[in-house]
Design a protein around this motif. Structure first.
Motif, short mmCIF file in Angstrom:
data_model
loop_
_atom_site.label_atom_id
_atom_site.label_comp_id
_atom_site.label_asym_id
_atom_site.label_seq_id
_atom_site.Cartn_x
_atom_site.Cartn_y
_atom_site.Cartn_z
N PRO A 1 0.86 -1.08 -0.16
CA PRO A 1 0.16 -0.05 0.11
C PRO A 1 0.97 1.18 -0.07
O PRO A 1 2.00 1.18 0.65
N VAL A 2 0.44 2.16 -0.67
CA VAL A 2 1.18 3.73 -0.58
C VAL A 2 0.77 4.42 0.51
O VAL A 2 -0.54 4.65 0.43
N TYR A 3 1.82 4.97 1.13
CA TYR A 3 1.57 5.94 2.26
C TYR A 3 2.68 7.24 2.09
O TYR A 3 3.36 7.19 1.22
N VAL A 4 1.89 8.32 2.85
CA VAL A 4 2.86 9.40 2.89
C VAL A 4 2.93 9.66 4.36
O VAL A 4 2.09 9.66 5.12
N LYS A 5 4.24 10.28 4.65
CA LYS A 5 4.47 10.49 6.23
C LYS A 5 3.62 11.82 6.29
O LYS A 5 3.97 12.89 5.53
N TYR A 6 2.58 11.84 7.35
CA TYR A 6 1.90 13.10 7.27
C TYR A 6 2.37 14.06 8.61
O TYR A 6 2.26 15.26 8.30
N GLY A 7 3.04 13.54 9.49
CA GLY A 7 3.54 14.40 10.58
C GLY A 7 4.09 13.49 11.90
O GLY A 7 4.31 12.24 11.31
N GLU A 8 4.66 14.14 12.61
CA GLU A 8 5.39 13.77 13.78
C GLU A 8 4.87 13.88 15.03
O GLU A 8 4.44 15.10 15.09
N LEU A 9 4.78 12.99 15.89
CA LEU A 9 4.48 13.24 17.27
C LEU A 9 5.68 13.15 18.32
O LEU A 9 6.20 12.19 18.35
N TYR A 10 5.95 14.35 19.05
CA TYR A 10 7.05 14.42 20.00
C TYR A 10 6.32 14.27 21.41
O TYR A 10 5.48 14.98 21.74
N PHE A 11 6.88 13.28 22.26
CA PHE A 11 6.32 13.30 23.46
C PHE A 11 7.37 12.58 24.53
O PHE A 11 8.37 12.10 24.02
N THR A 12 7.13 12.69 25.90
CA THR A 12 8.11 12.02 26.88
C THR A 12 7.28 10.90 27.59
O THR A 12 6.07 11.22 28.05
N LEU A 13 7.88 9.94 27.71
CA LEU A 13 7.27 8.61 28.31
C LEU A 13 8.52 7.88 28.98
O LEU A 13 9.35 7.66 28.55
N GLN A 14 8.32 7.54 30.63
CA GLN A 14 8.96 6.86 31.11
C GLN A 14 10.41 7.63 31.25
O GLN A 14 11.65 7.00 31.38
N GLY A 15 10.51 8.83 31.36
CA GLY A 15 11.73 9.58 31.16
C GLY A 15 12.37 9.95 30.19
O GLY A 15 13.47 10.56 30.07
N LYS A 16 11.91 9.21 29.02
CA LYS A 16 12.62 9.39 27.65
C LYS A 16 11.82 10.14 26.79
O LYS A 16 10.61 10.10 26.63
N ASP A 17 12.76 11.17 26.04
CA ASP A 17 11.88 11.90 25.01
C ASP A 17 11.91 10.99 23.68
O ASP A 17 13.02 10.49 23.01
N LEU A 18 10.69 10.73 23.15
CA LEU A 18 10.47 9.95 22.06
C LEU A 18 9.54 10.67 20.89
O LEU A 18 8.98 11.74 20.90
N LYS A 19 9.78 9.93 19.80
CA LYS A 19 9.18 10.45 18.55
C LYS A 19 8.34 9.27 17.67
O LYS A 19 8.63 8.06 17.51
N LEU A 20 7.34 9.37 17.44
CA LEU A 20 6.66 8.45 16.54
C LEU A 20 5.91 9.31 15.14
O LEU A 20 5.64 10.58 15.31
N ASN A 21 6.05 8.63 14.08
CA ASN A 21 5.46 9.23 12.88
C ASN A 21 4.17 8.71 12.59
O ASN A 21 3.76 7.61 12.75
N LEU A 22 3.42 9.79 11.96
CA LEU A 22 2.11 9.54 11.54
C LEU A 22 1.82 9.19 10.08
O LEU A 22 2.50 10.15 9.17
N TYR A 23 1.25 8.31 9.34
CA TYR A 23 1.11 7.99 8.04
C TYR A 23 -0.30 8.22 7.41
O TYR A 23 -1.16 8.19 8.06
#
Length: 204
Positions: free
Chosen positions: A96-118
């Motif tokens: 399937p064809v996707y496009v990266k739409y955006g990024e989510l920046y957050f902190t969890l368990q004391g770590k700075d994390l990022k996830l991509n939305l498609y």
């Protein structure tokens, strides 16, 4: 000099903030519970379930972690325009064809994390799902207490830069229940180096 009136006003503001935060947390927990109940109903419905017939006969509900407010976090949404379309590998030869739409920046368990939305480029044409965003991810529970192929969270296009990311709403790909499905494999950039003890557990 602080007066009794000023102190009372400041106390009122503090209580208002605390009560608002408690109410929001209660709402988020209720939303997660409702999501899980609706998922159970869907999987119990022969017309909608991904379960095999033999599993459906014995189905009494999915196995969830206890809803944990610690896995409900505020995330900063960053739009990433002008991304190139790409094919996302799946459990079959479907691409399937996707496009990266955006990024989510957050902190969890004391770590700075990022996830991509498609964004699925086929669903963009569907009036019901035109604003649907796909969040596939893996974490360190995969292959242990959760499905080895990772899990998904559904999103809609955010209306603001701050969004709620609720891992209690994480669910398994249909491939966790039957080999007849073709399921997207979470991209490497959405691998989380922490354990997410929230959402749906592995199906047994």
């Amino acid at each position: 000099m602080r007066t009794a009136k000023n102190i009372s006003f400041n106390l009122f503001i503090l209580l208002f903030i605390v009560n608002t935060a408690i109410a929001q947390k209660t709402d988020h927990i209720a939303s997660a519970k409702e999501f899980q109940q609706e998922l159970d109903k869907e999987y119990a419905n022969p017309e909608e379930t991904p379960l095999e017939k033999k599993d459906l006969k014995e189905f009494k509900g999915l196995d969830f972690f206890e809803i944990d407010p610690n896995f409900i976090v505020k995330a900063e949404f960053v739009r990433t325009p002008a991304e190139a379309p790409f094919t996302m590998p799946t459990s079959t030869d479907r691409l399937p064809v996707y496009v990266k739409y955006g990024e989510l920046y957050f902190t969890l368990q004391g770590k700075d994390l990022k996830l991509n939305l498609y964004q699925n480029q086929e669903l963009v044409q569907d009036p019901e799902y035109f604003d649907y965003l796909f969040l596939p991810f893996t974490d360190l529970t995969n292959g242990k207490s959760t499905y080895g192929g990772g899990r998904y969270i559904d999103f809609r296009i955010p209306e603001s830069k701050e969004v709620i990311l609720d891992f209690n709403k994480a669910y398994n790909p249909y491939c966790a229940y039957s080999g007849k499905y073709s399921c997207p494999i979470p991209p490497k950039e959405n691998d989380l180096e922490i354990e997410i003890f929230a959402g749906v557990k592995a199906f047994k």
